[in-house]
Design a protein around this motif. Sequence first.
Motif, PDB file in Angstrom:
ATOM      1  N   ALA A 127      -3.189  -1.445  -7.300  1.00  0.00           N
ATOM      2  CA  ALA A 127      -3.813  -2.634  -7.884  1.00  0.00           C
ATOM      3  C   ALA A 127      -4.650  -3.379  -6.845  1.00  0.00           C
ATOM      4  N   SER A 128      -4.310  -3.247  -5.566  1.00  0.00           N
ATOM      5  CA  SER A 128      -5.046  -3.918  -4.495  1.00  0.00           C
ATOM      6  C   SER A 128      -6.405  -3.277  -4.241  1.00  0.00           C
ATOM      7  N   GLY A 129      -6.636  -2.084  -4.816  1.00  0.00           N
ATOM      8  CA  GLY A 129      -7.860  -1.346  -4.556  1.00  0.00           C
ATOM      9  C   GLY A 129      -7.681  -0.252  -3.533  1.00  0.00           C
ATOM     10  N   GLU A 130      -6.577  -0.288  -2.784  1.00  0.00           N
ATOM     11  CA  GLU A 130      -6.297   0.767  -1.825  1.00  0.00           C
ATOM     12  C   GLU A 130      -5.961   2.063  -2.559  1.00  0.00           C
ATOM     13  N   ILE A 131      -6.198   3.181  -1.909  1.00  0.00           N
ATOM     14  CA  ILE A 131      -6.019   4.490  -2.529  1.00  0.00           C
ATOM     15  C   ILE A 131      -4.996   5.273  -1.726  1.00  0.00           C
ATOM     16  N   GLU A 132      -3.936   5.705  -2.384  1.00  0.00           N
ATOM     17  CA  GLU A 132      -2.883   6.464  -1.725  1.00  0.00           C
ATOM     18  C   GLU A 132      -2.966   7.924  -2.151  1.00  0.00           C
ATOM     19  N   VAL A 133      -2.907   8.817  -1.194  1.00  0.00           N
ATOM     20  CA  VAL A 133      -2.940  10.250  -1.467  1.00  0.00           C
ATOM     21  C   VAL A 133      -1.625  10.850  -0.986  1.00  0.00           C
ATOM     22  N   ARG A 134      -0.942  11.586  -1.868  1.00  0.00           N
ATOM     23  CA  ARG A 134       0.345  12.177  -1.524  1.00  0.00           C
ATOM     24  C   ARG A 134       0.298  13.692  -1.693  1.00  0.00           C
ATOM     25  N   PHE A 135       1.127  14.377  -0.905  1.00  0.00           N
ATOM     26  CA  PHE A 135       1.312  15.811  -1.022  1.00  0.00           C
ATOM     27  C   PHE A 135       2.796  16.089  -1.234  1.00  0.00           C
ATOM     28  N   ALA A 136       3.093  17.186  -1.929  1.00  0.00           N
ATOM     29  CA  ALA A 136       4.482  17.537  -2.217  1.00  0.00           C
ATOM     30  C   ALA A 136       5.279  17.775  -0.946  1.00  0.00           C
ATOM     31  N   SER A 137       4.596  18.130   0.141  1.00  0.00           N
ATOM     32  CA  SER A 137       5.281  18.395   1.401  1.00  0.00           C
ATOM     33  C   SER A 137       5.810  17.130   2.061  1.00  0.00           C
ATOM     34  N   GLY A 138       5.362  15.946   1.585  1.00  0.00           N
ATOM     35  CA  GLY A 138       5.778  14.684   2.171  1.00  0.00           C
ATOM     36  C   GLY A 138       4.652  13.948   2.867  1.00  0.00           C
ATOM     37  N   CYS A 139       3.538  14.615   3.105  1.00  0.00           N
ATOM     38  CA  CYS A 139       2.378  13.978   3.743  1.00  0.00           C
ATOM     39  C   CYS A 139       1.819  12.888   2.826  1.00  0.00           C
ATOM     40  N   THR A 140       1.547  11.713   3.397  1.00  0.00           N
ATOM     41  CA  THR A 140       0.952  10.604   2.653  1.00  0.00           C
ATOM     42  C   THR A 140      -0.152   9.976   3.494  1.00  0.00           C
ATOM     43  N   ALA A 141      -1.287   9.708   2.870  1.00  0.00           N
ATOM     44  CA  ALA A 141      -2.408   9.054   3.549  1.00  0.00           C
ATOM     45  C   ALA A 141      -2.850   7.858   2.713  1.00  0.00           C
ATOM     46  N   LEU A 142      -3.272   6.792   3.389  1.00  0.00           N
ATOM     47  CA  LEU A 142      -3.691   5.574   2.705  1.00  0.00           C
ATOM     48  C   LEU A 142      -5.117   5.238   3.109  1.00  0.00           C
ATOM     49  N   TYR A 143      -5.944   4.893   2.101  1.00  0.00           N
ATOM     50  CA  TYR A 143      -7.347   4.569   2.317  1.00  0.00           C
ATOM     51  C   TYR A 143      -7.648   3.179   1.769  1.00  0.00           C
ATOM     52  N   ASN A 144      -8.597   2.492   2.400  1.00  0.00           N
ATOM     53  CA  ASN A 144      -8.980   1.179   1.881  1.00  0.00           C
ATOM     54  C   ASN A 144      -9.935   1.355   0.700  1.00  0.00           C
ATOM     55  N   PRO A 145     -10.301   0.260   0.014  1.00  0.00           N
ATOM     56  CA  PRO A 145     -11.101   0.385  -1.215  1.00  0.00           C
ATOM     57  C   PRO A 145     -12.466   1.036  -1.046  1.00  0.00           C
ATOM     58  N   VAL A 146     -12.987   1.100   0.184  1.00  0.00           N
ATOM     59  CA  VAL A 146     -14.288   1.746   0.372  1.00  0.00           C
ATOM     60  C   VAL A 146     -14.130   3.158   0.944  1.00  0.00           C
ATOM     61  N   GLY A 147     -12.886   3.666   0.983  1.00  0.00           N
ATOM     62  CA  GLY A 147     -12.664   5.056   1.351  1.00  0.00           C
ATOM     63  C   GLY A 147     -12.412   5.329   2.808  1.00  0.00           C
ATOM     64  N   ARG A 148     -12.091   4.301   3.608  1.00  0.00           N
ATOM     65  CA  ARG A 148     -11.786   4.517   5.022  1.00  0.00           C
ATOM     66  C   ARG A 148     -10.285   4.744   5.193  1.00  0.00           C
ATOM     67  N   GLU A 149      -9.935   5.674   6.045  1.00  0.00           N
ATOM     68  CA  GLU A 149      -8.529   5.980   6.283  1.00  0.00           C
ATOM     69  C   GLU A 149      -7.857   4.821   7.009  1.00  0.00           C
ATOM     70  N   ILE A 150      -6.762   4.306   6.412  1.00  0.00           N
ATOM     71  CA  ILE A 150      -5.997   3.223   7.027  1.00  0.00           C
ATOM     72  C   ILE A 150      -4.842   3.788   7.841  1.00  0.00           C
ATOM     73  N   ALA A 151      -4.085   4.673   7.220  1.00  0.00           N
ATOM     74  CA  ALA A 151      -2.920   5.258   7.880  1.00  0.00           C
ATOM     75  C   ALA A 151      -2.682   6.649   7.317  1.00  0.00           C
ATOM     76  N   VAL A 152      -2.091   7.509   8.143  1.00  0.00           N
ATOM     77  CA  VAL A 152      -1.783   8.862   7.702  1.00  0.00           C
ATOM     78  C   VAL A 152      -0.459   9.273   8.326  1.00  0.00           C
TER      79      VAL A 152
END
Length: 282
Positions: A127-152
């Motif tokens: 809801a904040s506009g951030e985009i979370e990407v998850r993988f079944a292996s447990g890997c998670t990456a977070l991006y800000n609303p304009v598509g920049r990587e915040i954390a991985v």
Amino acid sequence: MTGFRKSFRTGMAAVGLALAAWITVPGQVQAQMGPDYWQVHGVASNDTLNLRSGPGTSNRVVARAPNGAVFRNLGCRGEGNARWCHIETPNGQITGWASGRYLRESGAPTGGTIGGRPDVPELHARASGEIEVRFASGCTALYNPVGREIAVGSSCSRAQRSSAHDAVASYLRENHPTASHEPSAASAKVSIRGSGTIYGGASLTGQIFGHKEGAYALTVSGDGLLCTGLFRHAPGTVGSESTTVHCTNGGHGAAVLVRNRSGNGNTLTMTLTNGTGGYVLF
């Protein structure tokens, strides 16, 4: 026997009317019809199926799924000449509506995420506009609303990070056609100044500047005080962000930058452990 036939015909007529009424109700959700699980199929090999916030292409995309992804069936409904199905991942973390033409009956999945495979990303728009990407292996990456990587996550491989980047870029093209996933003049280079007041009366000036996502420097000065900090997001790209500040007089504390409700400008509030504080309007 005549009475039985009459009762039977009457009963069947009632059933037929009820069935006809059920079929002709527009938008009727068929929650109990169909299989327990759907599998995505028929999508081009270089494409993914959009999961939307509601039935119909006018609703925003909330996730994307590749061929082979398995979802729990929450019910389908007609929308115009198309059939849309409400589906969710087996672990319940992602839910949305998908076009029924790309779904076929499936057995129970082998994993709790969209694909059940470590190389298939599942994308979730917060809801904040951030985009979370998850993988079944447990890997998670977070991006800000304009598509920049915040954390991985530390478990993410180089291939997974590349796949996550591509998934976010595709999502932004779908939902924000005018937005660019690559650095732009607005998001790549920032230099803004503002003024405010130290609690107690003295004036403050502030500046936020930088040209690399994840490294926007903050300086606040006034009345012999100079404090610095570092923001991870360009001002205005997230609703609020906090950072630790350190001052030349040995003091330290926290600063919070909040996007104004009007959408115009930002307000910074700073509080130090020695009780000093103030605000700056950008």
